[in-house]
Design a protein around this motif. Structure first.
Motif, short mmCIF file in Angstrom:
data_model
loop_
_atom_site.label_atom_id
_atom_site.label_comp_id
_atom_site.label_asym_id
_atom_site.label_seq_id
_atom_site.Cartn_x
_atom_site.Cartn_y
_atom_site.Cartn_z
N UNK A 17 0.81 -1.20 0.00
CA UNK A 17 0.00 0.00 0.00
C UNK A 17 0.84 1.25 0.00
N UNK A 18 2.09 1.13 0.49
CA UNK A 18 2.98 2.30 0.52
C UNK A 18 3.29 2.78 -0.89
N UNK A 19 3.50 1.86 -1.81
CA UNK A 19 3.73 2.25 -3.21
C UNK A 19 2.55 3.05 -3.75
N UNK A 20 1.35 2.56 -3.48
CA UNK A 20 0.14 3.22 -3.96
C UNK A 20 0.01 4.62 -3.37
N UNK A 21 0.30 4.72 -2.07
CA UNK A 21 0.18 6.01 -1.38
C UNK A 21 1.17 7.02 -1.95
N UNK A 22 2.41 6.59 -2.19
CA UNK A 22 3.42 7.52 -2.73
C UNK A 22 3.00 8.00 -4.12
N UNK A 23 2.56 7.09 -4.96
CA UNK A 23 2.10 7.49 -6.30
C UNK A 23 0.94 8.48 -6.21
N UNK A 24 0.00 8.20 -5.31
CA UNK A 24 -1.15 9.09 -5.16
C UNK A 24 -0.73 10.46 -4.66
N UNK A 25 0.22 10.49 -3.72
CA UNK A 25 0.65 11.78 -3.17
C UNK A 25 1.38 12.61 -4.23
N UNK A 26 2.16 11.95 -5.08
CA UNK A 26 2.81 12.67 -6.17
C UNK A 26 1.76 13.33 -7.06
N UNK A 27 0.71 12.57 -7.41
CA UNK A 27 -0.36 13.12 -8.25
C UNK A 27 -1.06 14.28 -7.55
N UNK A 28 -1.30 14.14 -6.24
CA UNK A 28 -1.97 15.20 -5.49
C UNK A 28 -1.12 16.46 -5.43
N UNK A 29 0.20 16.30 -5.26
CA UNK A 29 1.09 17.46 -5.23
C UNK A 29 1.12 18.18 -6.57
N UNK A 30 1.20 17.40 -7.65
CA UNK A 30 1.20 18.02 -8.97
C UNK A 30 -0.10 18.77 -9.23
N UNK A 31 -1.22 18.19 -8.78
CA UNK A 31 -2.51 18.88 -8.96
C UNK A 31 -2.55 20.18 -8.18
N UNK A 32 -1.75 20.26 -7.10
CA UNK A 32 -1.71 21.48 -6.28
C UNK A 32 -0.67 22.47 -6.79
N UNK A 33 0.00 22.16 -7.91
CA UNK A 33 0.94 23.09 -8.51
C UNK A 33 2.39 22.89 -8.13
N UNK A 34 2.70 21.82 -7.39
CA UNK A 34 4.09 21.55 -7.02
C UNK A 34 4.78 20.83 -8.19
N UNK A 35 6.00 21.25 -8.49
CA UNK A 35 6.79 20.56 -9.51
C UNK A 35 7.52 19.40 -8.83
N UNK A 36 7.05 18.18 -9.10
CA UNK A 36 7.61 16.99 -8.45
C UNK A 36 8.63 16.34 -9.38
N UNK A 37 9.81 16.08 -8.85
CA UNK A 37 10.85 15.36 -9.58
C UNK A 37 11.00 14.00 -8.90
N UNK A 38 10.45 12.93 -9.48
CA UNK A 38 10.55 11.63 -8.82
C UNK A 38 11.97 11.08 -8.86
N UNK A 39 12.40 10.53 -7.75
CA UNK A 39 13.66 9.78 -7.67
C UNK A 39 13.27 8.41 -7.14
N UNK A 40 12.91 7.52 -8.06
CA UNK A 40 12.32 6.24 -7.70
C UNK A 40 13.24 5.09 -8.09
N UNK A 41 13.30 4.13 -7.21
CA UNK A 41 13.94 2.86 -7.51
C UNK A 41 12.95 1.78 -7.14
N UNK A 42 13.07 0.61 -7.75
CA UNK A 42 12.15 -0.49 -7.46
C UNK A 42 12.94 -1.74 -7.13
N UNK A 43 12.50 -2.46 -6.14
CA UNK A 43 13.15 -3.73 -5.80
C UNK A 43 13.02 -4.73 -6.94
N UNK A 44 12.08 -4.51 -7.86
CA UNK A 44 11.97 -5.37 -9.04
C UNK A 44 13.20 -5.24 -9.95
#
Length: 406
Positions: A17-44
């Protein structure tokens, strides 16, 4: 404002659920006008890493040099205002805090678990709550009990990382605690109150509340700490069909247990793993959502989803569960007797709490409420950085948080 959001995504083999929450928060921040630069890595990614990086995997929780180089390059290219960290393990490493500070960036971390102290992050082992490593300079019990991924070797690496990064974690400029329980965990770790803000996760509004359904829904991961066995034992105390249907919508290592229960009783229905839409449909067919965790569950997202859909919750008195439920449900001790006694009470009282459930969501867990809180924290951190950062490192502001790289 430009923000680097850093997160090591958990393996898709163990949905988080943490992955889902982080993705959702990024979308919410962008909708609020924040310029988000993701720095993501995946255990996959681990299986496809170059041999040189694979050779360094054992020390990745401590340093992860490839991630540090990549972050330094990103900071130079993007010139962000701050770094917002979620999970650093295993491919990012807590060293990311030191790298950000060396470039003059303040660091905010959302704390999703107890990983500053506990190797697996749960305060739970062998079927019971465990605090053996709390207050220790080195988490030796984690090695003795193979707490991290069932391996003494990997547990030793994680215990070493926890010891090495005690100072790192204490240098984080500000923390977001999902609940008061996490805030207490941070205070116990030595973080002062003025560097902690309580901010739970937000979920998008699912729309109008559907008419109350019947029966109960369990939609947590099918693992020991989530309380599936406890719930099934409590359910078995009641005659078949007397409480309606118990729906189980998830997956995990205890899947054979629920499959056996569904084969034995007609009032237990296993729906299998479900996507968000599937869980929402099952929730609307039900009257009550059950969160039967037997560990100090930080913030079960399924409870917030239940409230948003106007469904009261029956939960255990552990972790953040009582905080989330509030006046929109019932909480009991994590025992078979108490849960069994509460099941018919919840079924009988569900219809009277649908409005309270929805009202609790609207007041506390909508994106509008929580993104504003997050933006306030961002602004305070950046403004403090501008006030304190009267020198520069490679063109970036630096203040009391600036620390050298190795």
């Amino acid at each position: 404002m430009k923000v680097v959001v850093a997160h090591n995504q958990y393996s898709s083999a163990a949905p988080s659920g943490e992955n889902v929450i982080v993705d959702a928060e990024i979308a919410q921040l962008r909708a609020a006008g924040v310029e988000v630069v993701p720095f993501l890595r995946s255990s996959d990614e681990i299986g496809s890493l170059p041999l040189a990086q694979k050779a360094l995997l054992p020390v990745a929780p401590i340093w992860a040099p490839a991630a540090q180089r990549a972050l330094a390059e990103l900071i130079r290219a993007e010139r962000p205002d701050l770094l917002h960290l979620h999970n650093p393990y295993p491919l990012i490493s807590p060293w990311i805090v030191r790298t950000a500070h060396a470039h003059g960036l303040p660091v905010l971390q959302t704390v999703h678990n107890y990983r500053q102290v506990c190797a697996p992050g749960l305060y739970f082992r062998d079927g019971h709550i465990c605090h053996d490593c709390r207050g220790r300079a080195f988490a030796l019990p984690a090695i003795q009990h193979s707490c991290y991924r069932g391996s003494k070797a990997q547990s030793a690496i994680m215990a070493t990382s926890l010891a090495v990064h005690r100072r790192t974690w204490r240098s984080v400029d500000h923390y977001l605690a999902l609940t008061g329980g996490i805030a207490e965990h941070l205070r116990d770790y030595g973080i002062p109150d003025d560097r902690i803000t309580i901010k739970p996760n937000a979920i998008a509004d699912p729309g109008p509340v559907a008419p109350i359904g019947s029966g109960l829904l369990f939609a947590s991961r099918l693992s020991a700490e989530k309380g599936l066995a406890l719930l099934l034992d409590a359910w078995s105390r009641h005659p078949v069909g007397s409480l309606g249907v118990l729906r189980v919508a998830s997956d995990g290592p205890l899947r054979p247990v629920v499959e056996a229960a569904a084969a034995a009783r007609s009032d237990v229905v296993y729906l299998g793993p479900q996507d968000q839409a599937g869980v929402r449909a099952a929730m609307r067919e039900s009257a009550v959502v059950v969160a039967a965790s037997t560990w100090d569950d930080v913030l079960p997202t399924v409870i917030i989803e239940a409230l948003a859909n106007g469904r009261p919750v029956l939960g255990t008195k552990l972790g953040g569960i009582p905080y989330l439920i509030g006046d929109a449900g019932w909480t009991v001790a994590p025992t078979v007797d108490e849960l069994a006694a509460a099941l018919p009470v919840a079924v009988a009282g569900a219809a009277g709490l649908t409005n309270a459930a929805r009202a609790r969501y609207e007041a506390n867990f909508t994106p509008d409420v929580l993104v504003k809180r997050l933006l306030d924290v961002y602004s305070n951190l950046v403004n403090r950085g501008h006030r304190e950062g009267d020198q520069s490192v490679n063109g970036y502001r630096s203040g009391p948080w600036a620390t050298p790289q190795p």
